[in-house]
Design an enzyme around this catalytic site. Structure first.
Site, PDB file in Angstrom:
ATOM      1  CG  ASP A  69      32.881  28.250  18.661  1.00  0.00           C
ATOM      2  OD1 ASP A  69      32.367  29.328  19.098  1.00  0.00           O
ATOM      3  OD2 ASP A  69      34.128  28.035  18.718  1.00  0.00           O
ATOM      4  CE1 TYR A  72      40.768  28.593  25.941  1.00  0.00           C
ATOM      5  CE2 TYR A  72      40.307  29.691  28.004  1.00  0.00           C
ATOM      6  CZ  TYR A  72      39.782  29.133  26.748  1.00  0.00           C
ATOM      7  OH  TYR A  72      38.761  29.163  26.463  1.00  0.00           O
ATOM      8  CD  GLN A 123      29.050  18.299  25.272  1.00  0.00           C
ATOM      9  OE1 GLN A 123      28.096  17.981  24.716  1.00  0.00           O
ATOM     10  NE2 GLN A 123      29.506  19.666  24.982  1.00  0.00           N
ATOM     11  NE  ARG A 139      39.710  25.153  26.787  1.00  0.00           N
ATOM     12  CZ  ARG A 139      40.541  24.595  26.147  1.00  0.00           C
ATOM     13  NH1 ARG A 139      41.724  24.510  26.638  1.00  0.00           N
ATOM     14  NH2 ARG A 139      40.348  24.262  24.953  1.00  0.00           N
ATOM     15  CD  GLU A 154      29.229  30.621  25.574  1.00  0.00           C
ATOM     16  OE1 GLU A 154      30.154  31.671  25.121  1.00  0.00           O
ATOM     17  OE2 GLU A 154      28.069  30.603  25.342  1.00  0.00           O
ATOM     18  CG  ASP A 155      29.644  23.576  27.228  1.00  0.00           C
ATOM     19  OD1 ASP A 155      28.327  23.728  27.303  1.00  0.00           O
ATOM     20  OD2 ASP A 155      29.976  22.303  27.131  1.00  0.00           O
ATOM     21  CB  SER A 156      34.306  23.632  30.787  1.00  0.00           C
ATOM     22  OG  SER A 156      35.124  24.595  30.316  1.00  0.00           O
TER      23      SER A 156
HETATM   24  O1  TRH Z   1      37.162  24.826  24.248  1.00  0.00           O
HETATM   25  P1  TRH Z   1      37.011  26.130  24.971  1.00  0.00           P
HETATM   26  O2  TRH Z   1      38.136  26.853  25.201  1.00  0.00           O
HETATM   27  O3  TRH Z   1      36.035  26.958  23.972  1.00  0.00           O
HETATM   28  C1  TRH Z   1      36.222  28.083  23.615  1.00  0.00           C
HETATM   29  C2  TRH Z   1      35.009  29.028  24.331  1.00  0.00           C
HETATM   30  O4  TRH Z   1      33.827  28.578  24.066  1.00  0.00           O
HETATM   31  C3  TRH Z   1      35.289  30.518  23.901  1.00  0.00           C
HETATM   32  O5  TRH Z   1      33.951  31.222  24.292  1.00  0.00           O
HETATM   33  C4  TRH Z   1      35.109  30.651  22.241  1.00  0.00           C
HETATM   34  O6  TRH Z   1      35.422  31.907  21.867  1.00  0.00           O
HETATM   35  C5  TRH Z   1      36.249  29.500  21.823  1.00  0.00           C
HETATM   36  O7  TRH Z   1      36.210  28.512  22.433  1.00  0.00           O
HETATM   37  C6  TRH Z   1      36.365  29.738  20.324  1.00  0.00           C
HETATM   38  O8  TRH Z   1      36.024  25.686  26.352  1.00  0.00           O
HETATM   39  P2  TRH Z   1      34.590  25.545  26.540  1.00  0.00           P
HETATM   40  O9  TRH Z   1      33.775  26.510  26.166  1.00  0.00           O
HETATM   41  O10 TRH Z   1      34.727  25.051  27.752  1.00  0.00           O
HETATM   42  O11 TRH Z   1      34.267  24.391  25.537  1.00  0.00           O
HETATM   43  C7  TRH Z   1      35.111  22.975  25.849  1.00  0.00           C
HETATM   44  C8  TRH Z   1      34.052  21.852  25.571  1.00  0.00           C
HETATM   45  O12 TRH Z   1      34.741  20.555  25.518  1.00  0.00           O
HETATM   46  C9  TRH Z   1      32.894  21.886  26.547  1.00  0.00           C
HETATM   47  O13 TRH Z   1      31.796  21.298  25.866  1.00  0.00           O
HETATM   48  C10 TRH Z   1      33.328  20.661  27.312  1.00  0.00           C
HETATM   49  C11 TRH Z   1      34.035  19.714  26.314  1.00  0.00           C
HETATM   50  N1  TRH Z   1      34.993  18.746  26.982  1.00  0.00           N
HETATM   51  C12 TRH Z   1      34.798  17.253  26.481  1.00  0.00           C
HETATM   52  O14 TRH Z   1      33.911  16.962  25.806  1.00  0.00           O
HETATM   53  N2  TRH Z   1      35.714  16.545  27.209  1.00  0.00           N
HETATM   54  C13 TRH Z   1      36.773  16.902  27.865  1.00  0.00           C
HETATM   55  O15 TRH Z   1      37.495  16.076  28.268  1.00  0.00           O
HETATM   56  C14 TRH Z   1      36.987  18.128  28.155  1.00  0.00           C
HETATM   57  C15 TRH Z   1      38.151  18.787  28.917  1.00  0.00           C
HETATM   58  C16 TRH Z   1      36.070  19.184  27.670  1.00  0.00           C
END
Ligand code: TRH
Length: 379
Positions: free
Chosen positions: A18, A194, A256, A272, A274-276
């Site tokens: 988010d 996850y 990020q 995993r 959305e964003d990654s």
């Molecule tokens: O963390 P997430 O599992 O986020 C999830 C999803 O958005 C999901 O749709 C939502 O419902 C839930 O959260 C509540 O995975 P996501 O979306 O990939 O977000 C991870 C963020 O972390 C992304 O912006 C990349 C960042 N990141 C870093 O900045 N540094 C890191 O070392 C890593 C591994 C990730």
């Protein structure tokens, strides 16, 4: 006329997605569209993990030209912005909604939804939803992969940045994280997933394989489990465990934009949420998506809709390999060595396919451009 002001409201449900999306959105609005952005976040600790400049103790701070506010349970009335983004149906504070009513010109109110490749997204994207009690309308904005959706987050220089990230830049980045340069034949894999992902099984498969693999994990729940299982303690900079053909390297959780660099530097990315997941697609390397588990199996529909769309035009063997690996990784059946080897065998064709996929995605504007156009048409 002064600068257009955008308010983005974000609650951190769990994980980092988010805030990850909202932070990108806020920066792109400021940098590329010269909007004045106020980002309201209820959990600055999580924000600080992906953006270490954020001080969790501050009520207000300016980071990269974005005004970051700690959104606390008591919300004091403020003059609302011209455009209001309610991220992922987080529910705006009542006092803020009432203040919206009092503005001479009502703000544009957008509910930014989660990403999905399902076909219904095109039907729901852009639909207005009248407020149940007040004469206010919010619009549903759905990110997506095809025309008729809100598009995907993509900074206008992202692909250029990726292109100039050459071997030298890659080595400099990796060595700053204590990751050695490519060993001969070594496959470099990043892993972000996850808890439910079959990581132990995957490590066992890699370990017994014939290809040397460096598995790189930014610190998190999975790496903690790996360490606890092996009675290892995490080191300050980088922890390395070798097991057969696999070298597991745990690096600190990255800022990020550094995480993007990790995706660009690896041969295969496990991502995993959305964003990654979106960033891995822009990176162009073969990737496997760990879909966020949801109730009533909603995530299976999401995964299957994405695979159908993404794999259109790919050879039958590649499609089968990607589907099997994706289902195995997401726990639909047991992941075994054959599934992994079949996926590895189509790696080259996936690299080619990903170029086509990126070109297809580039046919639509990015999410922020679409949001700005939508707001400008209304204001
Ligand atoms: O963390 P997430 O599992 O986020 C999830 C999803 O958005 C999901 O749709 C939502 O419902 C839930 O959260 C509540 O995975 P996501 O979306 O990939 O977000 C991870 C963020 O972390 C992304 O912006 C990349 C960042 N990141 C870093 O900045 N540094 C890191 O070392 C890593 C591994 C990730």
């Amino acid at each position: 006329m002064g600068l257009q002001c955008w308010d983005i409201f974000c609650t951190v449900v769990d994980n980092f997605g988010d805030i990850g999306v909202c932070w990108r959105l806020a920066r792109q609005l400021t940098r590329e569209h010269h909007k004045q952005v106020r980002l309201w976040v209820d959990d600055l600790e999580s924000f600080n993990r992906i953006a270490p400049d954020v001080d969790p103790a501050m009520e207000w701070q300016k980071i990269q030209d974005v005004q970051v506010f700690h959104w606390q349970s008591v919300f004091h009335a403020i003059e609302p912005g011209d455009v209001v983004i309610e991220a992922f149906a987080c529910e705006l504070p009542e006092v803020y909604v009432r203040a919206m009513l009092r503005r001479a010109k009502q703000p544009i109110w957008v509910n930014l939804e989660y990403l999905s490749a399902e076909s219904w997204v095109c039907r729901y994207h852009g639909l207005p939803s009248p407020h149940p009690r007040f004469p206010l309308i919010k619009t549903f904005f759905f990110p997506g992969f095809v025309r008729g959706t809100g598009g995907l987050l993509r900074e206008n220089d992202l692909l250029v940045q990726q292109r100039v990230f050459n071997i030298k830049a890659e080595s400099a980045f990796l060595s700053s994280k204590h990751v050695p340069v490519h060993q001969c034949r070594e496959l470099r894999i990043s892993l972000f997933g996850y808890d439910s992902a079959p990581v132990d099984q995957f490590i066992a498969i890699l370990s017994a394989g014939t290809t040397p693999v460096r598995l790189i994990l930014p610190a998190g729940r999975i790496s903690q489990r790996i360490l606890a299982y092996r009675h290892y303690e995490a080191m300050q900079t980088a922890t390395v465990i070798t097991q057969g053909q696999v070298t597991i390297q745990i690096i600190p959780f990255l800022e990020q934009s550094e995480y993007d660099r990790l995706l660009w530097s690896c041969d295969i990315n496990f991502v995993r949420g959305e964003d990654s997941f979106v960033r891995a697609q822009w990176a162009g390397k073969p990737f496997i998506w760990n879909v966020y588990p949801q109730s009533e199996d909603a995530h299976w529909h999401k995964l299957s809709a994405f695979l159908d769309l993404y794999m259109a035009g790919i050879s039958r063997s590649a499609a089968q390999a990607v589907r099997a690996m994706s289902l195995g990784w997401n726990g639909k059946f047991i992941l075994d060595a054959t599934v992994w080897l079949n996926f590895l065998a189509v790696r080259e064709s996936l690299i080619q396919h990903n170029r086509n996929w990126i070109n297809q995605l580039l046919k639509q504007d990015d999410l922020v451009t679409n949001l700005v156009r939508f707001a400008d048409n209304k204001l």
